[in-house]
Design an enzyme around this catalytic site. Sequence first.
Site, PDB file in Angstrom:
ATOM      1  N   TYR A 150       0.840  -1.203   0.000  1.00 50.40           N
ATOM      2  CA  TYR A 150       0.000   0.000   0.000  1.00 50.40           C
ATOM      3  C   TYR A 150       0.874   1.252   0.000  1.00 50.40           C
ATOM      4  CZ  TYR A 150      -3.767   3.158   1.527  1.00 50.40           C
ATOM      5  OH  TYR A 150      -4.694   4.180   1.626  1.00 50.40           O
ATOM      6  N   GLU A 152       4.171   1.790  -0.583  1.00 50.19           N
ATOM      7  CA  GLU A 152       5.062   1.996  -1.728  1.00 50.19           C
ATOM      8  C   GLU A 152       4.256   2.131  -3.020  1.00 50.19           C
ATOM      9  OE1 GLU A 152       7.866   2.975  -1.178  1.00 50.19           O
ATOM     10  OE2 GLU A 152       9.096   1.687   0.100  1.00 50.19           O
ATOM     11  N   ASN A 179      -6.278   9.517   8.191  1.00 48.23           N
ATOM     12  CA  ASN A 179      -7.386   8.633   8.627  1.00 48.23           C
ATOM     13  C   ASN A 179      -8.740   9.326   8.615  1.00 48.23           C
ATOM     14  OD1 ASN A 179      -4.762   7.758   9.858  1.00 48.23           O
ATOM     15  ND2 ASN A 179      -6.012   5.970  10.356  1.00 48.23           N
ATOM     16  N   VAL A 193     -11.961   2.806  13.507  1.00 46.47           N
ATOM     17  CA  VAL A 193     -13.187   3.472  13.948  1.00 46.47           C
ATOM     18  C   VAL A 193     -14.398   2.554  13.756  1.00 46.47           C
ATOM     19  CG1 VAL A 193     -14.734   5.432  13.602  1.00 46.47           C
ATOM     20  CG2 VAL A 193     -12.259   5.794  13.568  1.00 46.47           C
ATOM     21  N   ASN A 195     -14.380  -0.732  13.372  1.00 51.77           N
ATOM     22  CA  ASN A 195     -14.236  -1.901  14.263  1.00 51.77           C
ATOM     23  C   ASN A 195     -14.752  -1.588  15.664  1.00 51.77           C
ATOM     24  OD1 ASN A 195     -13.109  -3.655  12.448  1.00 51.77           O
ATOM     25  ND2 ASN A 195     -11.172  -3.908  13.537  1.00 51.77           N
ATOM     26  N   PHE A 196     -14.272  -0.489  16.229  1.00 50.92           N
ATOM     27  CA  PHE A 196     -14.618  -0.164  17.620  1.00 50.92           C
ATOM     28  C   PHE A 196     -16.123   0.098  17.761  1.00 50.92           C
ATOM     29  CE2 PHE A 196     -10.232   1.494  19.333  1.00 50.92           C
ATOM     30  CZ  PHE A 196      -9.675   0.244  19.055  1.00 50.92           C
ATOM     31  N   PRO A 279       2.387   2.384  12.362  1.00 56.14           N
ATOM     32  CA  PRO A 279       2.968   3.686  12.733  1.00 56.14           C
ATOM     33  C   PRO A 279       2.592   4.096  14.164  1.00 56.14           C
ATOM     34  CG  PRO A 279       1.993   3.796  10.552  1.00 56.14           C
ATOM     35  CD  PRO A 279       1.579   2.480  11.137  1.00 56.14           C
ATOM     36  N   GLN A 281       2.728   7.227  15.476  1.00 56.28           N
ATOM     37  CA  GLN A 281       2.076   8.537  15.607  1.00 56.28           C
ATOM     38  C   GLN A 281       1.734   9.091  14.229  1.00 56.28           C
ATOM     39  OE1 GLN A 281       4.930  11.127  17.472  1.00 56.28           O
ATOM     40  NE2 GLN A 281       6.503  10.745  15.934  1.00 56.28           N
TER      41      GLN A 281
HETATM   42  P1  NAD Z   1     -12.655   1.790   0.296  1.00 49.35           P
HETATM   43  O1  NAD Z   1     -11.962   0.474   0.362  1.00 49.35           O
HETATM   44  O2  NAD Z   1     -13.991   1.916   0.925  1.00 49.35           O
HETATM   45  O3  NAD Z   1     -12.817   2.256  -1.222  1.00 49.35           O
HETATM   46  C1  NAD Z   1     -11.942   1.886  -2.255  1.00 49.35           C
HETATM   47  C2  NAD Z   1     -12.772   1.606  -3.503  1.00 49.35           C
HETATM   48  O4  NAD Z   1     -11.889   1.268  -4.582  1.00 49.35           O
HETATM   49  C3  NAD Z   1     -13.716   0.424  -3.306  1.00 49.35           C
HETATM   50  O5  NAD Z   1     -15.000   0.765  -3.784  1.00 49.35           O
HETATM   51  C4  NAD Z   1     -13.080  -0.667  -4.144  1.00 49.35           C
HETATM   52  O6  NAD Z   1     -14.012  -1.616  -4.615  1.00 49.35           O
HETATM   53  C5  NAD Z   1     -12.425   0.131  -5.242  1.00 49.35           C
HETATM   54  N1  NAD Z   1     -11.317  -0.578  -5.908  1.00 49.35           N
HETATM   55  C6  NAD Z   1     -10.306  -1.247  -5.325  1.00 49.35           C
HETATM   56  N2  NAD Z   1      -9.489  -1.757  -6.262  1.00 49.35           N
HETATM   57  C7  NAD Z   1     -10.003  -1.391  -7.468  1.00 49.35           C
HETATM   58  C8  NAD Z   1      -9.614  -1.621  -8.815  1.00 49.35           C
HETATM   59  N3  NAD Z   1      -8.520  -2.326  -9.125  1.00 49.35           N
HETATM   60  N4  NAD Z   1     -10.383  -1.097  -9.806  1.00 49.35           N
HETATM   61  C9  NAD Z   1     -11.513  -0.392  -9.508  1.00 49.35           C
HETATM   62  N5  NAD Z   1     -11.912  -0.140  -8.250  1.00 49.35           N
HETATM   63  C10 NAD Z   1     -11.169  -0.643  -7.254  1.00 49.35           C
HETATM   64  O7  NAD Z   1     -11.647   2.866   0.900  1.00 49.35           O
HETATM   65  P2  NAD Z   1     -11.793   4.436   1.108  1.00 49.35           P
HETATM   66  O8  NAD Z   1     -11.523   4.709   2.527  1.00 49.35           O
HETATM   67  O9  NAD Z   1     -13.030   4.938   0.487  1.00 49.35           O
HETATM   68  O10 NAD Z   1     -10.537   4.955   0.299  1.00 49.35           O
HETATM   69  C11 NAD Z   1     -10.651   5.588  -0.969  1.00 49.35           C
HETATM   70  C12 NAD Z   1      -9.289   6.075  -1.421  1.00 49.35           C
HETATM   71  O11 NAD Z   1      -8.797   7.038  -0.493  1.00 49.35           O
HETATM   72  C13 NAD Z   1      -8.238   4.977  -1.518  1.00 49.35           C
HETATM   73  O12 NAD Z   1      -7.418   5.221  -2.640  1.00 49.35           O
HETATM   74  C14 NAD Z   1      -7.446   5.141  -0.252  1.00 49.35           C
HETATM   75  O13 NAD Z   1      -6.126   4.686  -0.402  1.00 49.35           O
HETATM   76  C15 NAD Z   1      -7.515   6.640  -0.047  1.00 49.35           C
HETATM   77  N6  NAD Z   1      -7.321   6.991   1.372  1.00 49.35           N
HETATM   78  C16 NAD Z   1      -8.326   6.778   2.283  1.00 49.35           C
HETATM   79  C17 NAD Z   1      -8.104   7.084   3.623  1.00 49.35           C
HETATM   80  C18 NAD Z   1      -9.172   6.902   4.652  1.00 49.35           C
HETATM   81  O14 NAD Z   1      -8.875   7.069   5.838  1.00 49.35           O
HETATM   82  N7  NAD Z   1     -10.407   6.594   4.330  1.00 49.35           N
HETATM   83  C19 NAD Z   1      -6.858   7.573   4.028  1.00 49.35           C
HETATM   84  C20 NAD Z   1      -5.855   7.735   3.077  1.00 49.35           C
HETATM   85  C21 NAD Z   1      -6.105   7.455   1.755  1.00 49.35           C
HETATM   86  N1  UDP Z   2      -6.326  -0.778  15.533  1.00 51.47           N
HETATM   87  C1  UDP Z   2      -6.722  -1.333  16.734  1.00 51.47           C
HETATM   88  N2  UDP Z   2      -7.789  -2.181  16.737  1.00 51.47           N
HETATM   89  C2  UDP Z   2      -8.502  -2.480  15.610  1.00 51.47           C
HETATM   90  C3  UDP Z   2      -8.102  -1.892  14.391  1.00 51.47           C
HETATM   91  C4  UDP Z   2      -6.999  -1.050  14.398  1.00 51.47           C
HETATM   92  O1  UDP Z   2      -6.109  -1.087  17.788  1.00 51.47           O
HETATM   93  O2  UDP Z   2      -9.464  -3.247  15.700  1.00 51.47           O
HETATM   94  C5  UDP Z   2      -5.185   0.171  15.544  1.00 51.47           C
HETATM   95  C6  UDP Z   2      -4.108  -0.144  14.525  1.00 51.47           C
HETATM   96  O3  UDP Z   2      -3.147  -1.017  15.071  1.00 51.47           O
HETATM   97  C7  UDP Z   2      -3.537   1.226  14.241  1.00 51.47           C
HETATM   98  C8  UDP Z   2      -4.719   2.167  14.408  1.00 51.47           C
HETATM   99  O4  UDP Z   2      -5.684   1.441  15.165  1.00 51.47           O
HETATM  100  O5  UDP Z   2      -2.562   1.563  15.191  1.00 51.47           O
HETATM  101  C9  UDP Z   2      -5.341   2.616  13.103  1.00 51.47           C
HETATM  102  O6  UDP Z   2      -5.589   1.458  12.340  1.00 51.47           O
HETATM  103  P1  UDP Z   2      -6.368   1.500  10.940  1.00 51.47           P
HETATM  104  O7  UDP Z   2      -6.354   0.106  10.406  1.00 51.47           O
HETATM  105  O8  UDP Z   2      -7.675   2.164  11.126  1.00 51.47           O
HETATM  106  O9  UDP Z   2      -5.524   2.479  10.014  1.00 51.47           O
HETATM  107  P2  UDP Z   2      -3.960   2.767   9.764  1.00 51.47           P
HETATM  108  O10 UDP Z   2      -3.797   4.182  10.134  1.00 51.47           O
HETATM  109  O11 UDP Z   2      -3.130   1.874  10.631  1.00 51.47           O
HETATM  110  O12 UDP Z   2      -3.759   2.475   8.323  1.00 51.47           O
END
Ligand code: NAD
Ligand code: UDP
Length: 321
Positions: A150, A152, A179, A193, A195-196, A279, A281
């Site tokens: 993820y 890289e 996040n 979030v 999960n909890f 990570p 922090q």
């Molecule tokens: P999510 O898993 O709910 O959504 C990702 C979507 O992409 C899903 O609908 C999935 O079916 C689709 N998808 C996955 N692989 C695909 C492919 N090869 N072709 C077409 N569609 C594909 O996650 P999200 O939280 O909505 O994240 C959306 C984007 O935002 C992602 O790129 C994620 O890396 C980025 N992002 C999200 C967060 C966050 O906290 N939510 C943080 C950082 C980055």
């Molecule tokens: N985490 C946890 N319990 C869970 C899921 C996640 O303690 O059921 C912790 C996880 O180890 C990380 C933080 O919550 O330290 C955030 O995890 P998440 O998978 O939401 O996102 P990340 O920021 O790690 O990609």
Amino acid sequence: MRNYGTARRVMVTGGAGFLGSHLCERLLERGDDVLCVDNFYTGTKDNVAHLLNHPRFELMRHDVTFPLYVEVDEIYNLACPASPVHYQHDPVQTTKTSVHGAINMLGLAKRLKAKILQASTSEVYGDPQVHPQPEGYWGHVNPIGIRSCYDEGKRCAETLFFDYHRQHKLRIKVARIFNTYGPRMHPNDGRVVSNFIVQALKGEPITVYGEGAQTRSFCYVDDLVGGLIALMDSDDGFTGPVNLGNPGEFTILQLAQKVIELTGSKCTIVRQPLPSDDPMQRKPDLALATKALGWGPRTDLNEGLGKTIGYFAARLPSAAV
Ligand code: NAD
Ligand code: UDP
Ligand code: UDP
């Protein structure tokens, strides 16, 4: 051929996912013509079911690792599983989605001279040694660990975006998303979030990994989507990368306690092993987002958690608190 409507034609890859579905909704609300592209790997049709009858909405099943020929004006590239559980399930596919997906979407944008935005991530900073993280920080990332597919993959996608910008003069925008949580996270998403909240509502023990001393900064989805749109609409001279998130920083144990308090659940907290490379922090430095986009989050954690708890409580059949 250019269509004869006045609406801007916007494509959202990953549009049936958590963030993507909210983004599609907001774009439709402001009058855009939205093409939602998704392979339903972690997203669901349910997330966009309420949009299917909208005259300016179109849903296409497609995997972005394969070429795509459509005609649009703007592209939001969100396709990629975002939860560690799901992106580690098929790590090779995760890298392909980030890298081949970026190449295909950039190729599409190049042919169309379309503006393209990448949903990058705070994971590009890895386990950061600078706190809070400004965009100028190059990160501390393990290239061969279980999170690397993820981290890289997203770093390589950023590289591709900037090379297409330099080499082909493409108009790009790179958002580093921290996040984000809210309604429409899947109950089995696996991120902290959801999960909890699901555990608390079911009266099951809350699973804190490690000591729960690691921190995260949680942004409510509506704020984040506003940031993505503000970035896409910013001057062509502004490419980012720009951090988008909420600077309120909490330990995971504090989050667990907050969820218990807000749900009124009688559940307990159990410890589970800390996954490798987790990570310690994370907190965004938002100076650039404030200056360049005039954007900042508005929803504090209590308010956002309250709305998210309401969403899950209405959907879980056995919400026995
Ligand atoms: P999510 O898993 O709910 O959504 C990702 C979507 O992409 C899903 O609908 C999935 O079916 C689709 N998808 C996955 N692989 C695909 C492919 N090869 N072709 C077409 N569609 C594909 O996650 P999200 O939280 O909505 O994240 C959306 C984007 O935002 C992602 O790129 C994620 O890396 C980025 N992002 C999200 C967060 C966050 O906290 N939510 C943080 C950082 C980055
Ligand atoms: N985490 C946890 N319990 C869970 C899921 C996640 O303690 O059921 C912790 C996880 O180890 C990380 C933080 O919550 O330290 C955030 O995890 P998440 O998978 O939401 O996102 P990340 O920021 O790690 O990609
Ligand atoms: N591509 C696509 N849709 C398009 C144009 C290109 O999916 O409308 C894909 C194409 O398959 C190619 C990739 O985008 O593999 C990169 O395109 P680019 O033109 O940059 O590179 P080239 O085709 O020269 O390899």
